[in-house]
Design a protein around this motif. Sequence first.
Motif, PDB file in Angstrom:
ATOM      1  N   THR A 124       0.814  -1.381  -0.083  1.00  8.97           N
ATOM      2  CA  THR A 124       0.013   0.659   0.533  1.00  8.97           C
ATOM      3  C   THR A 124       1.222   1.264  -0.283  1.00  8.97           C
ATOM      4  O   THR A 124       1.871   1.350   0.094  1.00  8.97           O
ATOM      5  CB  THR A 124      -0.710   0.204   1.507  1.00  8.97           C
ATOM      6  N   ASN A 125       0.326   2.432   0.078  1.00  9.83           N
ATOM      7  CA  ASN A 125       0.959   3.876   0.065  1.00  9.83           C
ATOM      8  C   ASN A 125       1.972   3.855   1.466  1.00  9.83           C
ATOM      9  O   ASN A 125       2.078   4.694   1.631  1.00  9.83           O
ATOM     10  CB  ASN A 125       0.618   4.409  -0.475  1.00  9.83           C
ATOM     11  N   ARG A 126       1.301   2.873   2.467  1.00  5.86           N
ATOM     12  CA  ARG A 126       1.272   3.560   3.932  1.00  5.86           C
ATOM     13  C   ARG A 126       2.525   2.285   3.893  1.00  5.86           C
ATOM     14  O   ARG A 126       2.848   1.318   3.418  1.00  5.86           O
ATOM     15  CB  ARG A 126       0.131   3.299   4.895  1.00  5.86           C
ATOM     16  N   SER A 127       3.212   3.403   4.979  1.00  4.12           N
ATOM     17  CA  SER A 127       4.825   1.885   5.543  1.00  4.12           C
ATOM     18  C   SER A 127       4.529   1.625   7.137  1.00  4.12           C
ATOM     19  O   SER A 127       3.610   2.507   7.393  1.00  4.12           O
ATOM     20  CB  SER A 127       6.088   2.207   4.487  1.00  4.12           C
ATOM     21  N   GLY A 128       4.985   0.956   7.934  1.00  2.00           N
ATOM     22  CA  GLY A 128       5.211   0.728   8.649  1.00  2.00           C
ATOM     23  C   GLY A 128       4.392  -0.565   9.916  1.00  2.00           C
ATOM     24  O   GLY A 128       3.757  -0.477   8.556  1.00  2.00           O
ATOM     25  N   TRP A 129       4.576  -0.687  10.655  1.00  2.00           N
ATOM     26  CA  TRP A 129       4.287  -1.581  11.470  1.00  2.00           C
ATOM     27  C   TRP A 129       2.578  -1.203  11.774  1.00  2.00           C
ATOM     28  O   TRP A 129       1.112  -2.567  11.380  1.00  2.00           O
ATOM     29  CB  TRP A 129       3.677  -2.069  12.848  1.00  2.00           C
ATOM     30  N   SER A 130       2.027  -0.301  12.064  1.00  2.00           N
ATOM     31  CA  SER A 130       0.869  -0.068  11.782  1.00  2.00           C
ATOM     32  C   SER A 130       0.062   0.566  11.286  1.00  2.00           C
ATOM     33  O   SER A 130      -0.909  -0.223  10.714  1.00  2.00           O
ATOM     34  CB  SER A 130       0.641   1.692  12.253  1.00  2.00           C
ATOM     35  N   ALA A 131       0.585  -0.096   9.682  1.00  2.00           N
ATOM     36  CA  ALA A 131      -0.131  -0.266   8.378  1.00  2.00           C
ATOM     37  C   ALA A 131       0.067  -1.808   8.401  1.00  2.00           C
ATOM     38  O   ALA A 131      -0.892  -1.907   7.706  1.00  2.00           O
ATOM     39  CB  ALA A 131      -0.001   0.588   7.381  1.00  2.00           C
ATOM     40  N   ALA A 132      -0.344  -2.080   9.021  1.00  2.00           N
ATOM     41  CA  ALA A 132       0.364  -3.998   8.310  1.00  2.00           C
ATOM     42  C   ALA A 132      -0.780  -4.475   8.954  1.00  2.00           C
ATOM     43  O   ALA A 132      -1.709  -3.845  10.123  1.00  2.00           O
ATOM     44  CB  ALA A 132       1.382  -4.856   9.585  1.00  2.00           C
ATOM     45  N   ASP A 133      -1.389  -6.105   7.987  1.00  2.00           N
ATOM     46  CA  ASP A 133      -2.481  -5.998   7.777  1.00  2.00           C
ATOM     47  C   ASP A 133      -2.721  -7.628   7.250  1.00  2.00           C
ATOM     48  O   ASP A 133      -1.973  -7.715   6.568  1.00  2.00           O
ATOM     49  CB  ASP A 133      -2.940  -4.963   6.490  1.00  2.00           C
ATOM     50  N   PRO A 134      -3.057  -8.283   8.431  1.00  2.00           N
ATOM     51  CA  PRO A 134      -3.116  -9.705   7.855  1.00  2.00           C
ATOM     52  C   PRO A 134      -3.582 -10.494   6.655  1.00  2.00           C
ATOM     53  O   PRO A 134      -3.588 -11.385   6.006  1.00  2.00           O
ATOM     54  CB  PRO A 134      -3.927 -10.191   9.138  1.00  2.00           C
ATOM     55  N   ASP A 135      -4.598  -9.581   6.075  1.00  2.00           N
ATOM     56  CA  ASP A 135      -5.222  -9.489   4.839  1.00  2.00           C
ATOM     57  C   ASP A 135      -4.630  -9.196   3.835  1.00  2.00           C
ATOM     58  O   ASP A 135      -4.603  -8.754   2.652  1.00  2.00           O
ATOM     59  CB  ASP A 135      -6.281  -8.535   4.608  1.00  2.00           C
ATOM     60  N   LEU A 136      -3.029  -8.690   4.043  1.00  2.00           N
ATOM     61  CA  LEU A 136      -2.507  -7.710   2.933  1.00  2.00           C
ATOM     62  C   LEU A 136      -1.970  -8.537   2.019  1.00  2.00           C
ATOM     63  O   LEU A 136      -2.131  -8.191   0.206  1.00  2.00           O
ATOM     64  CB  LEU A 136      -1.310  -6.806   3.459  1.00  2.00           C
ATOM     65  N   PHE A 137      -1.954  -9.805   1.611  1.00  2.00           N
ATOM     66  CA  PHE A 137      -1.869 -11.065   0.870  1.00  2.00           C
ATOM     67  C   PHE A 137      -2.609 -11.641   0.230  1.00  2.00           C
ATOM     68  O   PHE A 137      -2.301 -12.798  -0.465  1.00  2.00           O
ATOM     69  CB  PHE A 137      -0.011 -11.719   1.492  1.00  2.00           C
ATOM     70  N   ARG A 138      -3.475 -11.690   0.910  1.00  2.00           N
ATOM     71  CA  ARG A 138      -4.857 -12.474   0.068  1.00  2.00           C
ATOM     72  C   ARG A 138      -5.462 -12.106  -0.839  1.00  2.00           C
ATOM     73  O   ARG A 138      -5.266 -10.897  -2.057  1.00  2.00           O
ATOM     74  CB  ARG A 138      -6.044 -11.871   1.076  1.00  2.00           C
ATOM     75  N   ASP A 139      -5.357 -13.397  -2.462  1.00  2.00           N
ATOM     76  CA  ASP A 139      -5.358 -13.699  -3.352  1.00  2.00           C
ATOM     77  C   ASP A 139      -4.126 -12.652  -4.192  1.00  2.00           C
ATOM     78  O   ASP A 139      -4.545 -12.142  -5.521  1.00  2.00           O
ATOM     79  CB  ASP A 139      -6.717 -13.015  -3.518  1.00  2.00           C
ATOM     80  N   ALA A 140      -2.640 -12.483  -3.488  1.00  2.00           N
ATOM     81  CA  ALA A 140      -2.088 -12.177  -4.331  1.00  2.00           C
ATOM     82  C   ALA A 140      -0.936 -13.220  -4.612  1.00  2.00           C
ATOM     83  O   ALA A 140      -1.396 -13.749  -4.399  1.00  2.00           O
ATOM     84  CB  ALA A 140      -1.013 -11.046  -3.353  1.00  2.00           C
ATOM     85  N   VAL A 141      -0.506 -12.716  -5.417  1.00  2.00           N
ATOM     86  CA  VAL A 141       0.599 -13.290  -6.056  1.00  2.00           C
ATOM     87  C   VAL A 141       2.051 -13.449  -5.097  1.00  2.00           C
ATOM     88  O   VAL A 141       2.708 -12.082  -4.566  1.00  2.00           O
ATOM     89  CB  VAL A 141       1.133 -12.765  -7.970  1.00  2.00           C
ATOM     90  N   TRP A 142       2.979 -14.399  -4.315  1.00  2.00           N
ATOM     91  CA  TRP A 142       3.732 -14.529  -4.213  1.00  2.00           C
ATOM     92  C   TRP A 142       4.772 -15.560  -4.634  1.00  2.00           C
ATOM     93  O   TRP A 142       5.001 -16.229  -5.165  1.00  2.00           O
ATOM     94  CB  TRP A 142       3.677 -15.223  -2.648  1.00  2.00           C
ATOM     95  N   VAL A 143       5.589 -14.559  -5.254  1.00  2.00           N
ATOM     96  CA  VAL A 143       6.935 -15.048  -6.177  1.00  2.00           C
ATOM     97  C   VAL A 143       8.079 -16.144  -5.066  1.00  2.00           C
ATOM     98  O   VAL A 143       8.111 -15.457  -4.110  1.00  2.00           O
ATOM     99  CB  VAL A 143       8.008 -14.273  -6.228  1.00  2.00           C
ATOM    100  N   VAL A 144       7.818 -17.013  -5.248  1.00  2.00           N
ATOM    101  CA  VAL A 144       8.973 -18.414  -5.157  1.00  2.00           C
ATOM    102  C   VAL A 144       9.756 -18.156  -5.274  1.00  2.00           C
ATOM    103  O   VAL A 144       9.561 -19.384  -6.552  1.00  2.00           O
ATOM    104  CB  VAL A 144       8.842 -19.173  -4.119  1.00  2.00           C
ATOM    105  N   THR A 145      11.096 -18.276  -5.659  1.00  2.00           N
ATOM    106  CA  THR A 145      11.906 -18.566  -6.665  1.00  2.00           C
ATOM    107  C   THR A 145      12.968 -20.216  -6.852  1.00  2.00           C
ATOM    108  O   THR A 145      12.637 -20.796  -5.662  1.00  2.00           O
ATOM    109  CB  THR A 145      13.608 -17.646  -6.827  1.00  2.00           C
ATOM    110  N   VAL A 146      13.100 -19.850  -7.261  1.00  2.00           N
ATOM    111  CA  VAL A 146      13.394 -21.996  -8.501  1.00  2.00           C
ATOM    112  C   VAL A 146      15.160 -21.650  -8.863  1.00  2.00           C
ATOM    113  O   VAL A 146      14.829 -22.116 -10.328  1.00  2.00           O
ATOM    114  CB  VAL A 146      12.747 -22.290  -9.442  1.00  2.00           C
ATOM    115  N   ASP A 147      15.614 -20.867  -8.191  1.00  2.00           N
ATOM    116  CA  ASP A 147      17.369 -20.955  -8.485  1.00  2.00           C
ATOM    117  C   ASP A 147      18.198 -22.173  -8.983  1.00  2.00           C
ATOM    118  O   ASP A 147      17.695 -22.687  -7.868  1.00  2.00           O
ATOM    119  CB  ASP A 147      17.479 -20.270  -8.169  1.00  2.00           C
TER     120      ASP A 147
END
Lengths: 317, 317
Positions: A124-147
């Motif tokens: 989000t445009n906000r930052s810091g712990w106060s902006a942390a949200d357990p739903d931030l990653f819901r339905d997002a894409v999360w890259v996991v490397t396969v090097d």
Amino acid sequence: MTTAPVCVLGLGLIGGSVLRAAVRAGRTAWGYNRSADAIAGAADAGYDTGTDLTAALTRAAESGALIVIAVPMPAVDSILDAIAEHAPTNPITDVVSVKVEVGDAVARHGLTARYVGGHPMAGTNRSGWSAADPDLFRDAVWVVTVDDGADPDVWREVAALALDCGSVVVPTVGDEHDRAVARISHLPHLLAEALASVGAVSPLAMGLAAGSFRDGTRVASSSPELVRAMCEGNADALTDALDDALALLTRAREELVTERSTKTLVTAGHAARTRYEQHERFDIIDVEPGEPGWLEKLRAAGRLGGVVRQIRSASPG
Amino acid sequence: MTTAPVCVLGLGLIGGSVLRAAVRAGRTAWGYNRSADAIAGAADAGYDTGTDLTAALTRAAESGALIVIAVPMPAVDSILDAIAEHAPTNPITDVVSVKVEVGDAVARHGLTARYVGGHPMAGTNRSGWSAADPDLFRDAVWVVTVDDGADPDVWREVAALALDCGSVVVPTVGDEHDRAVARISHLPHLLAEALASVGAVSPLAMGLAAGSFRDGTRVASSSPELVRAMCEGNADALTDALDDALALLTRAREELVTERSTKTLVTAGHAARTRYEQHERFDIIDVEPGEPGWLEKLRAAGRLGGVVRQIRSASPG
């Protein structure tokens, strides 16, 4: 599939959201942050947080926790120093927005064998712990490397954390990730900064600005320090992306002046946006981490738009 | 203050929304559109619409209606031909996104004395009558021009329509409008087209794209024909804005390559976005259209961020 504890190092927007999401998913999880002020209220809210890095890592070493590096790129090296000293055999991942530079730093510390990179494509445009949200990653894409050389058990651990946070996993090689995010994440920031600078030049212009300017400059309200850390950590790939944008805009400028037309750029841009709107993911269901060729299979599927939505239990042994 | 009828020529997104908003405000209003298919359903929904331009203008001439030109720039000349023939003494305004080129066309048709330009700063990515919305202009900014020679009674009529549609009025000279919107409306479109082209290059990149790319390319989904008409009608001012953006991005590229830094651009962009977020309008309450110096007063106030929220009744005689 896993109940491994999670140790999150850095509790800003992303790290804080990982801690909150992991706890909500039922994981044992704790976090470290350099500044106590920045996480004021976290402990009172029931989160296991502190400012003692050694203590956090010692606990990780004792419990086999997955360590999540969630500090900005400039702070990664000092965090790796501490991991190498206090928890050198733990599985490690990160949520930093570039992967090659983090991977290189991990290698310098001799920690590559237990490292699999990560990057949740959320913010989000906000930052810091106060902006942390357990739903931030819901339905997002999360890259996991396969090097090359990735450990399948660590890979499972990292992917499982991403899934527990509500995301889908895109398997990608680090340098392909960096080149892609230069185009779809870092370049958008530079263009937004330029647009804000060119547009917010007078009360009249600011007063007339409507949706196209508001949306086009939204990410320019992000913390300059975080934008810089993100962009400067991916300087080579970002230069290529910026060169492509400059070439398109320079050609558009010529067409505008000589033919009073914007046809080439507008036609191509509309077609590209339409491709993006029509892009569809598919599920990767037939690759088992650790089986012969698993890294190549995941890479190929990720390149074509595949995502992992579930992880089977680790193979015995 | 006015109950003048309204004749809307062109019933796409903007013209259709003007017709709907005017009717809802209690005005007698009718509309013309070249294509019958494009306004299918309008008559059944109770809107007084048709495809006979002469009939629409004859009725306007008989009733003294305010004529609203709501066709794309390339069609403005032929509409002015018809107005000059059938309703040459009616008050005229427009909702086209550039003002100098429309003003020049109006002058070529000898209609300047009864013309005051307009531009509601509102829109969506959708187009056509089916997307028209009487609430499109609510709380939006609606530019009403204050060029030399403007008739105060026509100005009142045009401003009253904007207020009836729920907008606030920004008084602006045509060329200052065009230079401002090049920066906050037309340049955002070109940057969005470029970003879409550079980003939507592979399934991987499209799959990783999140908020910054989605918002940064949103307006690239607009109709290419409308984007081109808008940008190409303001080619000179847009070239200046584009040159400013190219200069900033070229300098940023150099700093990125030589110093691996984005400090200059990011610092300036964040400051600019912050100025924009903190921009505040003020109400213009002490200028009466027609009083000595009214045009200069409105211009000066508009430049500083002033808006008109109400219009007093026309002065007698």
